[in-house]
Design an enzyme around this catalytic site. Structure first.
Site, PDB file in Angstrom:
ATOM      1  N   ASP A   1       0.872  -1.170   0.000  1.00  0.00           N
ATOM      2  CA  ASP A   1       0.000   0.000   0.000  1.00  0.00           C
ATOM      3  C   ASP A   1       0.913   1.225   0.000  1.00  0.00           C
ATOM      4  O   ASP A   1       2.110   1.138   0.308  1.00  0.00           O
ATOM      5  CB  ASP A   1      -0.958   0.007   1.198  1.00  0.00           C
TER       6      ASP A   1
HETATM    7  C1  BGC Z   1      -4.971   3.372   0.023  1.00  0.00           C
HETATM    8  C2  BGC Z   1      -5.042   2.410  -1.150  1.00  0.00           C
HETATM    9  C3  BGC Z   1      -4.860   3.168  -2.431  1.00  0.00           C
HETATM   10  C4  BGC Z   1      -3.528   3.896  -2.382  1.00  0.00           C
HETATM   11  C5  BGC Z   1      -3.229   4.700  -3.617  1.00  0.00           C
HETATM   12  C6  BGC Z   1      -3.711   4.204  -0.023  1.00  0.00           C
HETATM   13  O1  BGC Z   1      -3.726   5.201   0.954  1.00  0.00           O
HETATM   14  O2  BGC Z   1      -5.032   2.660   1.222  1.00  0.00           O
HETATM   15  O3  BGC Z   1      -6.261   1.720  -1.139  1.00  0.00           O
HETATM   16  O4  BGC Z   1      -4.943   2.309  -3.518  1.00  0.00           O
HETATM   17  O5  BGC Z   1      -3.527   4.796  -1.278  1.00  0.00           O
HETATM   18  O6  BGC Z   1      -4.086   5.766  -3.727  1.00  0.00           O
END
Ligand code: BGC
Length: 746
Positions: free
Chosen positions: A264
């Site tokens: 993530d």
């Molecule tokens: C979120 C993800 C997301 C990523 C990119 C993160 O903060 O938890 O679900 O895909 O950011 O935006």
């Protein structure tokens, strides 16, 4: 020119050697992918290999420029394709061609209980991602709805592992049919947003295997997802994104999965743990890649540190090659797949898909005296009350926030549908959240209102008083603490004094319908005072049209709840047992973390309700229709058999009302006696049948080993014990229509 090529050809014939270099194996897509990868790896320098494994911008990784291996572009997900952001920042790049179709929230998709809708959803959003040249769509989210407070429940597929598995898998198939990879998230046990970076989910193996992993397994193993995103949280003391047990032992070991594990955004904190814990690609470390001396992308944990480690023999090249192999495989399946379609965006077909999915997912929770559909011969004046009638919701909520090409809010939908026949007046009743932008995408609304709260309420009550019907549009709104990434809700209650307002509106006009816009459950202390309740989700572009169609009866509602609608937080195991929100602790390695015990174990959602014989506001699987269905008696093809037999259960279902409608018939299995405790019953099948008035259909379910087994954590295997079972057919988890017993012999 002509002379030159003739000359070259003649030369080639005379020497027997082609002057045009052969296509290198790695570019030759007639060759097997693994052979192409071997070839590519043999041509890459250590530097190129390392570069492949971490971001070069907010959402992209570099590929191998010297070999012509393209960049890998990712984008959120999961309910529409996010607009372009600046190279290093979350803010908008300011493109004018990056608006999208915003599809309904994933909880709404789950509420359709229709795998065809999941396929349509995946195919459509995948086409949009493909058109926008994205190779990896960051979704679907398949984390289990463990608490109604979780800020991202609206991005997930509900509380039941079987339902989430079936729906998630078909979403994956749909997306990937475009040559666009999904990135299933957030692996695993990322079940709350409060303290999401520091929550340490402490869970036993039974809950892990029976509740929290099945949807990930269905997406990766059954549907063949090409990538997966690790969560921010820790699991049993180690970060999920590079958790030895989760990633190496289970995902890449037991499941033998060949895809890419992506962190993530900003979930990596250590090179050694990340390298050895099975992480393949690192994204989002730091928010501004170019500040500080030098290029900070080189400072990613899987960048220079990793390069030096391999060069100095701390990490093996073989281990590195495995990561590189996975990323190249992902690239060949997507960006280098010459046969993938071109995709399309904002097409009439996608808008139609958005509407269809919404129409099948909206849940009619209560409908006293057939208040709905709205009878326009009697209802001549409607007072529409509530902020959510006018608030555009495709913007907000965190990374799933979108720049929708258009969004029809409920009031617009109602005006369009009823405006010619019925007088519609609108009053807001309260001011909740006036924010109309996220990451610099604006809804182009001004939601400020100069009136005092008292005046707003008085105006609403006044409007309600002499209308024939009140339609209240309230709920949550994707702003912080109200269905949003990064924060959980602080209470089950509706915000902004809505409970009091609904109750007072009902006092002045009892003919009141509440449309709750949210992606999670809310308390409904006013339930007895209102005539009808509709769960309206977040429905994307077509919100207003979808809801107006349901309220008018153009569409017969057919969604059912993918989670339990708790009356109080105490009905939910994670709260009742005091697990949530966890206990702070200082860990010598990880620093300040929050231990979140999963003492609710396998008793999540209706499993906890059943065990404790509770009465929720609405049970899992509940949903009404404008017609009625009668179930006959369930029959089974054999009373006894072995664990490897297939048992077939059949039940006739009849539409006994006067209009066409669809019914979701649910199969639960109960193991009457087992060596380990088991839930009273578990969902193991469902079927959505569309029936004309008077029509009967025999609904059939096949029961195999998977439907009977539990996970024996001591033996570490799925076990079916001989003994008596029951196949239970319900219209919801609490509305059981027929049961039939059978036995598994030794
Ligand atoms: C979120 C993800 C997301 C990523 C990119 C993160 O903060 O938890 O679900 O895909 O950011 O935006």
């Amino acid at each position: 020119m002509k002379i030159k090529s003739t000359f070259l050809l003649a030369l080639a014939f005379s020497t027997g050697v082609s002057v045009f270099a052969d296509t290198p194996v790695y570019l030759d897509d007639s060759k097997p992918i693994e052979e192409r990868i071997d070839d590519a790896i043999s041509r890459m320098t250590l530097k190129e290999k390392i570069a492949l494994l971490h971001a070069q911008s907010k959402f992209s990784a570099p590929g191998v420029p010297s070999l012509g291996i393209p960049e890998l572009w990712t984008d959120d997900g999961p309910m529409g394709v996010r607009p372009e952001v600046l190279w290093d920042e979350w803010d908008q790049a300011g493109w004018t061609n990056d608006s999208c179709t915003a599809f309904p929230s994933l909880t709404c998709l789950a509420a359709t209980w229709n795998p065809e809708m999941a396929k349509l959803y995946g195919k459509s959003i995948g086409e949009e991602a493909r058109y926008r040249n994205k190779s990896v769509l960051l979704g679907p989210g398949v984390n289990i709805y463990r608490t109604p407070l979780c800020g991202r429940n609206f991005e997930y597929l509900g509380e039941d592992p079987y339902l989430a598995s079936v729906m998630g898998a078909d979403y994956v198939r749909g997306v990937q049919s475009n040559g666009v990879a999904v990135c299933v998230k957030h692996f695993a046990l990322n079940n709350n947003e409060a303290n999401r970076y520091t929550t340490n989910s402490i869970v036993g193996d039974r809950a892990l295997y029976e509740i929290y992993l099945p949807a990930f397994k269905a997406a990766t193993v059954d549907a063949g997802a090409w990538s997966l995103m690790g969560g921010y949280n820790l699991v049993n003391g180690q970060h999920a994104t590079y958790n030895q047990r989760l990633v190496n032992e289970i995902l890449k070991g037991e499941w033998d999965w060949d895809g890419v594990v992506i962190s993530d955004w900003g979930a990596v904190h250590d090179t050694k743990q990340a390298v050895e814990g099975g992480l393949d690609m690192e994204f989002g470390t730091g928010t501004d890649g170019l500040t500080g001396p030098g290029n900070s992308y080189d400072k990613y944990w899987l960048a220079n540190n990793y390069y030096n480690g391999v060069r100095d023999g701390i990490y093996s090249e073989e281990q590195l090659n495995d990561k590189v192999r996975r990323v190249l495989r992902l690239t060949m399946r997507t960006a280098m797949n010459r046969n993938r379609p071109w995709g399309s965006i904002n097409s009439a077909a996608h808008h139609q898909a958005c509407r269809e999915i919404g129409e099948e997912g909206v849940v009619l929770l209560k409908n006293e005296n057939k208040t709905l559909p709205i009878a326009t011969d009697k209802v001549r004046k409607i007072a529409v009350i509530g902020e959510n009638a006018i608030k555009r919701m495709t913007v907000g909520g965190g990374s799933s926030s979108l720049k929708a090409q258009y969004e029809i809010h409920p009031l617009e939908g109602l005006q369009k549908r009823f405006g010619d026949d019925v007088e519609i007046i609108y009053e807001r009743g309260y001011v909740g959240d006036t924010v109309t932008h996220y990451n610099n995408v604006w809804t182009k609304q001004d939601l400020r209102d100069p009136r005092t709260p008292e005046q707003l309420k008085a105006d609403a009550l006044n409007a309600a008083k002499d209308a024939d019907m009140v339609l209240f549009f309230g709920g949550l709104n994707k702003m912080y603490f109200q269905d949003s990434e990064g924060t959980d809700r602080e209470t089950l209650d509706l915000p902004y004094g809505q409970n009091e307002l609904i109750s007072e509106l009902a006092d002045v006009n009892p003919n009141i319908v509440v449309v709750n816009i949210s992606g999670t459950g809310v308390a409904m202390p006013w339930l007895d005072k209102v005539k009808a309740v509709v769960q309206g989700w977040y429905l994307g572009n077509e919100t207003g049209n979808t809801l107006a169609g349901i309220l008018a009866g153009d569409v017969n509602p057919s969604g059912k709840m993918p989670y339990t609608y708790y009356a109080t937080l105490d009905q939910c195991g994670a709260h009742k047992l005091g697990d949530y929100p966890g206990t702070p602790r200082h860990d010598p390695v990880e620093g300040d973390i929050i231990d979140m015990y999963y003492n609710d174990d396998i008793y999540v959602g209706y499993r906890f309700i059943d065990k404790n014989k509770l009465k929720p506001t609405f049970p899992f699987g509940h949903g009404l229709s404008y017609t009625t269905f009668e179930y006959g008696k369930a029959a089974i093809d054999k009373k006894k058999g072995s664990a490897d037999d297939i048992f077939t259960v059949t039940i006739p279902v009849t539409n006994t009302g006067d209009r066409e409608g669809s019914e979701i018939v649910q199969l639960y299995i109960s193991d009457l006696k087992s060596s380990l405790p088991r839930p009273v019953k578990e969902l193991k099948g469902f079927s959505k049948v569309r029936l004309a008035p008077g029509q009967t259909e025999n609904v059939t379910f096949e029961i195999g080993r998977d439907a009977l087994a539990f996970f024996d954590d001591k033996a570490h295997e799925w076990v079916v014990e001989p003994g008596k079972f029951e196949a239970i057919i319900g219209a919801s988890s609490a509305d059981i229509r027929s049961k039939v017993g059978f036995e598994i012999e030794k």
